[in-house]
Design a protein around this motif. Sequence first.
Motif, short mmCIF file in Angstrom:
data_model
loop_
_atom_site.label_atom_id
_atom_site.label_comp_id
_atom_site.label_asym_id
_atom_site.label_seq_id
_atom_site.Cartn_x
_atom_site.Cartn_y
_atom_site.Cartn_z
N GLU A 140 0.84 -1.21 0.00
CA GLU A 140 0.00 0.00 0.00
C GLU A 140 0.87 1.25 0.00
OE1 GLU A 140 -3.68 -2.18 2.37
OE2 GLU A 140 -2.42 -0.72 3.42
N LEU A 141 1.93 1.24 0.80
CA LEU A 141 2.85 2.38 0.80
C LEU A 141 3.49 2.55 -0.57
CD1 LEU A 141 4.70 2.05 4.25
CD2 LEU A 141 2.64 3.35 3.70
N SER A 142 3.88 1.45 -1.17
CA SER A 142 4.55 1.48 -2.46
C SER A 142 3.64 1.97 -3.58
CB SER A 142 5.09 0.09 -2.80
OG SER A 142 5.66 0.05 -4.08
N GLN A 143 2.39 1.48 -3.59
CA GLN A 143 1.49 1.82 -4.68
C GLN A 143 0.79 3.16 -4.48
OE1 GLN A 143 -1.10 -1.18 -6.29
NE2 GLN A 143 0.27 -2.85 -5.76
N LEU A 144 0.39 3.45 -3.26
CA LEU A 144 -0.36 4.69 -3.01
C LEU A 144 0.55 5.88 -2.78
CD1 LEU A 144 -3.17 3.28 -0.69
CD2 LEU A 144 -3.37 3.94 -3.09
#
Length: 235
Positions: free
Chosen positions: A162-166
């Motif tokens: 989630e951190l990587s994509q968002l």
Amino acid sequence: MNDSYRSLFKKNLIAFANNNPNKEKEYTAFYPIVGKNYNLNNHLLVIGQAVNGWLSSGFKVTDDETALDAHIELSLQESQAEGEECALNWVNTNWVSSGLYRSFFWNVIYKLVKQKYSQTDENWNEVIAWSNLMKIAPQQGWNPDDEEINAQEYAAALFMEELSQLKPKNVILFTNLETWAKPIFEKAGIAYETHPSGFIQATATYGNSRIIVTQRTRMGMNHQNCIDELMKEMV
């Protein structure tokens, strides 16, 4: 969220089914929801502990892969909106009917977003993304217990994805540190600084994201005091 996230989401569901001995209990899965204008500035990702009773129907760990796939599809559909509508509009439309106006979690987020990002009552929900540390919870109520948390092998990996994509500038975990955020941080290799007192319990930086962990939200806490603390730590 892209296909790699969905693949990881499925791995977590299958691992949960394989590792959880509660064969008669029904569970519900939660897929992150992204406001329709979140990607304009990637302002804020808010994260809770878990959501019980989230979907209209649940799954059992004895279900076959076809049934689990159907539940994943249901959770994915629940995270989407039709046409130009925001997928988080349900918070506004159900603010009174579902008693969300009594939720400390949503009240602080709603007031914080309006104050920090100059949003209105009508559009504050459009600039945030919402997730939960545990993607699986009992269908009939309450948070997952220790056994059910440990069965979610990919919880930390999903958080990292989630951190990587968002790519959120700010991440607020309304979870508490010791029993919820700390195990995720340790498994993900995220270093954090503890705060000895106050609403905020820990802070961390990962990539370009400022991560803030708060006490578990509860009724009776002063919203503005909590918002003031958060504003001091946010970028």
